[in-house]
Motif scaffolding. Sequence first.
Motif, short mmCIF file in Angstrom:
data_model
loop_
_atom_site.label_atom_id
_atom_site.label_comp_id
_atom_site.label_asym_id
_atom_site.label_seq_id
_atom_site.Cartn_x
_atom_site.Cartn_y
_atom_site.Cartn_z
N MET A 98 0.64 -1.27 0.11
CA MET A 98 0.10 0.01 -0.04
C MET A 98 0.96 1.23 -0.13
SD MET A 98 -3.21 0.53 -0.26
CE MET A 98 -4.21 -0.51 0.40
N LYS A 99 1.85 1.15 0.63
CA LYS A 99 2.95 2.43 1.00
C LYS A 99 3.41 2.59 -0.33
CE LYS A 99 4.39 2.62 5.88
NZ LYS A 99 3.71 1.22 5.95
N THR B 195 1.14 4.74 -2.53
CA THR B 195 1.01 6.27 -2.34
C THR B 195 2.12 7.02 -2.81
OG1 THR B 195 0.34 5.21 -0.24
CG2 THR B 195 0.40 7.53 -0.09
N TYR B 196 3.39 6.38 -2.76
CA TYR B 196 4.59 7.26 -3.23
C TYR B 196 4.41 7.58 -4.51
CZ TYR B 196 6.84 6.82 1.36
OH TYR B 196 6.71 7.22 2.57
N PHE C 190 2.05 7.69 -6.33
CA PHE C 190 1.23 8.80 -7.05
C PHE C 190 1.70 10.09 -6.76
CE2 PHE C 190 -2.97 8.13 -8.21
CZ PHE C 190 -3.50 7.06 -7.39
N PHE C 191 2.73 10.49 -5.87
CA PHE C 191 3.14 11.59 -5.32
C PHE C 191 3.99 12.30 -6.25
CE2 PHE C 191 2.26 14.81 -2.19
CZ PHE C 191 3.55 15.34 -2.27
N PHE D 113 3.42 14.77 -9.74
CA PHE D 113 2.98 16.14 -9.32
C PHE D 113 4.05 17.00 -9.03
CE2 PHE D 113 -1.31 15.32 -10.16
CZ PHE D 113 -1.67 13.99 -9.74
N ALA E 151 5.66 18.70 -12.39
CA ALA E 151 5.05 19.61 -13.30
C ALA E 151 5.25 21.12 -13.21
CB ALA E 151 3.36 19.34 -13.15
N GLY E 152 6.40 21.45 -13.85
CA GLY E 152 6.79 22.77 -13.63
C GLY E 152 5.82 23.77 -14.34
N CYS E 153 6.10 25.18 -14.51
CA CYS E 153 5.23 25.97 -15.15
C CYS E 153 5.57 25.80 -16.67
CB CYS E 153 5.44 27.52 -14.86
SG CYS E 153 5.34 27.53 -13.17
N SER E 154 4.35 25.53 -17.67
CA SER E 154 4.65 25.56 -19.00
C SER E 154 4.94 26.88 -19.28
CB SER E 154 3.71 24.77 -19.76
OG SER E 154 2.43 25.61 -19.20
#
Lengths: 134, 151, 331, 122
Positions: free
Chosen positions: A1-2, A5-6, A8-9, A12, A15-18
């Motif tokens: 399960m752990k 979770t990692y 997923f994280f 995100f 994702a810097g600024c385009s």
Amino acid sequence: MKKITYFFFVPFLLAGCSGNEKTIEVYDAFEGAEKRVEVREVLDRNDDIYSGTAIFVDNELLVAVQAKPWLDYKKEKIEKELTKQFEEQFSDLNVLVSADYKLYWEANKLKNEKDQKRVADGVEKLKGLVKEET
Amino acid sequence: MEQEQYKNLEQQVTPPTPYFMNALKAFLVGGIICTIGHAITYFYIIFFDFTEKTVGNPTVSTMIFLSMLLTGFGLYKKLGQYAGAGSAVPVTGFGNAVISAAIEHRTEGVVLGVGGNIFKLAGSVILFGVASAFFVALIKLILVSIGVVQW
Amino acid sequence: MVIEFKSKPSILANGAVAGPLEKKSVFYSYFDSVIEDERWNEKTNEQGHATMILEACDIVMKKANIKNLDVDFFLSGDLVNQMTPSNFAARELAISFIGLFSACATSVSSVIIASLLTELGASQLAIAGAASQHNAIERQFRYPIEYGGKKPATAQWTVTAAGYALVGKHNPEYPSVVAATVGKVVDVGDTNPFHMGGAMAPAAYDTINAHLTKRNQKFQDYDLIMTGDLGKVGLKILKAMFAQNGVKPEELQLLRDAGAEFYGEDQAFLAGASGAGCSAAVYFSYIIQQLKSGRFKRVLLCATGALLSPLSFQQGESIPCTAHAIELTME
Amino acid sequence: MIFIDFLLAFIVGGLICLIGQLIMDVGKLTPGHTLSILVVAGAILSGLGLYQPLIDLAGGGATIPITSFGHSLTQGAIAEAEKHGWVGVLTGMFEITSSGISAAIVFGFIAAFIFKPKGKAN
């Protein structure tokens, strides 16, 4: 399960600024070139927004803009500023500026609408929408 | 064995709550649910005549409808076991609290069972929401009439 | 308060019934019957709960091939408000009935009273036991079943099971009750309804100590000391308490818990099982069979119970607990 | 750009739930207490005019958590108080948020007839 979770994280964080290429569109029923330039100029100067669509029809000016997402919190301030600027320049027209995504979405649809009558109705409908509370 | 001697023995043996993992899971699931809500908001803006100001109501209703399906099929309690606050804080959690109480007390009859118990868990949210809104609005009204603040 | 039974009443028959989820239990093979529908094909959980009790008692009577008219007393209890499932089961059984409440310790307290009645001579045959049904109890004590609340690692899963025994005159071929301890109510001020193990451990410690000292026995005199539903965490706490009191580690091996072992290592059940049915079903199936097969000679069964109510919890009360113990031997 | 908008919704929504989880774990409070605290916090933030910018910024990320329930109640009361004075505080209460509660009640009622609670562990 752990592990899930990692997993997923991670994406995100990456994702810097385009890049922020700015798109300005202007639709003008009377082909009044100079109006179009003035509007484009005002929208270019304001760097809080990344995109804008202006529509001139009858004596209406509808400007739908989209602020950069991370500046969205001062959306209302941006709207007030632009309204002030446009009212100074086009005192004869009644001006409506909105940073609402609905206006922006509909304005983009209206701008390639040929029949001027339908554009006028569209702008009328959008003005009604903005006033409507809930 | 006196009470506090037992208490710290109990403290040592009881497994500590995994603060970090709970928080991370709540953040992730909560974020995902809010992103789904955000997508539904865009859906309503694009396909229906809602502006960003007025799109709240249909989005919340759709989210509660989704939470009804999840609750009914027994999936929400599994999500809740994994996410904790991540599934309770969003409005789907409020929906789950109301719907699970309604489903639960169906066997006691619709009027007394469902009617009497539907707000068993979510009633406090409505109570505190309305009470706090009342006082906040009252304070704002007083401040405005004094002139400290405008509308 | 320790009672010694001179006439050593015996457990002549036993029956354990469980719900669908209990197929995952380590003791699954020892149960007499496991049903598919957790409501026993009834409309409500409580009716299912009552039917479950009836089925367990029927199994006991069939094993001893007696009718309900032959039985003098029916002693039962459960965790639902005012013990309605036991009451409705007693209505069907039509046996003189005494309802008992000592939460999850009812399985043992009912046998103690049945043994007393047998020793007194007032009862030739008495059915004693307890039961619990997951839905009926969770919705009353905690949250509605479908509510998405997060249970901490110390929470236990209420078992859907019933365990009943037929207590009668002494009979060497059957396990007999030689002594019993009625526990005091012990309250260490715990208030968390999701950490029952921690609240009940002191009560179990107190009862087991009282029993051993009065009977001046040590851990080794027993093949097994099994508590009711302390769960994995509660059992660790109890072992730590005894270790602090000088009990050697190999002696602690004898200390086991029905709730902790009930679902084995399945993580979905967090800290293990709880509920009156947990200790009842395990005691009146697994333990009795081990005694009959001669694997155990002398066991101490100490069922633990948390005497809280949803009301007392909301009023900020702590959780008082109790534990009752019976000593079973097999010649 | 749209991706960042969604990212903002994800982060703000996740943070509010994170705060809720901390209230539950560190404060040792039940979910009921936590939600009530968050609703009151939403109402207070809304009174200070801080919640509307958050909704503008995060969109779904701020409307989905329960704090938005407190916000809409307060905005309803304030808007009505502005128009009608003292009475408005009461009459305006459910002006904006009516859908949240009515949807929950209606779907709860319907669900009560369709579904039965099942005590499965996993």
